[in-house]
Scaffold this motif. Structure first.
Motif, mmCIF file in Angstrom:
data_model
loop_
_atom_site.group_PDB
_atom_site.id
_atom_site.type_symbol
_atom_site.label_atom_id
_atom_site.label_comp_id
_atom_site.label_asym_id
_atom_site.label_seq_id
_atom_site.Cartn_x
_atom_site.Cartn_y
_atom_site.Cartn_z
ATOM 1 N N PRO A 246 0.825 -1.205 0.000
ATOM 2 C CA PRO A 246 0.000 0.000 0.000
ATOM 3 C C PRO A 246 0.863 1.260 0.000
ATOM 4 O O PRO A 246 1.947 1.286 0.586
ATOM 5 C CB PRO A 246 -0.790 -0.127 1.310
ATOM 6 N N ARG A 247 0.383 2.279 -0.659
ATOM 7 C CA ARG A 247 1.053 3.564 -0.621
ATOM 8 C C ARG A 247 0.624 4.328 0.634
ATOM 9 O O ARG A 247 -0.545 4.322 0.999
ATOM 10 C CB ARG A 247 0.693 4.394 -1.859
ATOM 11 N N VAL A 248 1.561 4.966 1.285
ATOM 12 C CA VAL A 248 1.238 5.750 2.479
ATOM 13 C C VAL A 248 1.756 7.162 2.309
ATOM 14 O O VAL A 248 2.595 7.437 1.454
ATOM 15 C CB VAL A 248 1.878 5.105 3.742
#
Length: 248
Positions: A246-248
């Motif tokens: 996931p991108r954060v």
């Protein structure tokens, strides 16, 4: 050479190179008499000679898998078979608007209709004799969308669905039907697109491309008695799906 498939006859389609050739050699090494199918008689003869040189037994039958009448002739000439490996296939890449009627028909006829006809012609006799094994060679692209691979993946997805149907239809009579969803594999057919194949291999958890013998070992397992309780399975042989980050 082993002998756990001695007395069994196996028909392997698309058996003159790549995965099909590796499957033929693997089944012959276990004692099966192998019917080597292909389009090129010279290449077929080479595979037969290789099997015989190793102490096995084989013969070659040529047939055009895109021609329904020729596929039925192949089934008739093969006679009684105990193991059917539907490996022959075509893959041409392009988007939906690039796929004309001829290209559409080539994929559906070769990748789906030909295995359908062979099962239709050969499985009832297997059932009447009390058993058999059918292995359909599919692809990870049947379940994962790929750029330009829509019609190829769709034809294999249809084959995977029929794998489940056939497992139900013929399983009660001892005929097991399974599929192998192969990942990127080094074959003569993929050699012209080596860079793309390498990139695909890196997209999976093992981060490499398979050798034909690795896929053949999986097919051989499903064809043999050690998988006697495996039916209606689509075995994933693609090196594993990478986890989503996931991108954060």
């Amino acid at each position: 050479m082993t002998s756990d498939l001695a007395g069994k006859t196996a028909l392997v389609t698309g058996a003159t190179a790549g995965i099909g050739k590796a499957v033929s050699l693997a089944l012959a090494a276990r004692g099966a008499t192998v019917i080597v199918h292909g389009r090129d008689a010279a290449r077929g003869a080479q595979v037969v000679q290789e099997i015989e040189a190793a102490g096995g037994t084989a013969r070659f039958i040529a047939a055009d898998m895109s021609d329904k009448d020729d596929v039925r002739r192949l089934a008739a000439e093969a006679g009684d078979v105990d193991i059917l490996v539907n490996n022959a296939g075509v893959y041409r890449f392009g988007g939906t608007t690039d796929t004309d009627d001829a290209l559409f028909d080539l994929h559906i006829d070769t990748n789906f209709r030909a295995p359908f006809i062979l099962v239709q012609e050969l499985a009832p006799a297997m059932a009447a004799r009390g058993g058999g094994a059918i292995v359909n060679v599919s692809t990870f692209g049947a379940a994962v969308a790929g750029k330009g691979g829509g019609i190829y993946g769709a034809s294999k997805a249809a084959l995977e669905l029929m794998t489940l149907v056939w497992a139900d239809e013929f399983g009660p009579d001892g005929v097991r039907v399974n599929a192998v969803a192969a990942g990127p594999t080094y074959t003569p057919g993929t050699a012209p697109a080596a860079d793309m194949v390498e990139a695909l291999g890196r997209a999976f958890a093992l981060e490499r491309v398979a050798q034909p013998e690795e896929i053949a070992a999986t097919v051989s397992f499903l064809a043999g008695p050690e998988s006697s309780f495996v039916n209606g399975s689509v075995l994933q042989a693609h090196g594993g799906i990478k986890a989503v980050v996931p991108r954060v």
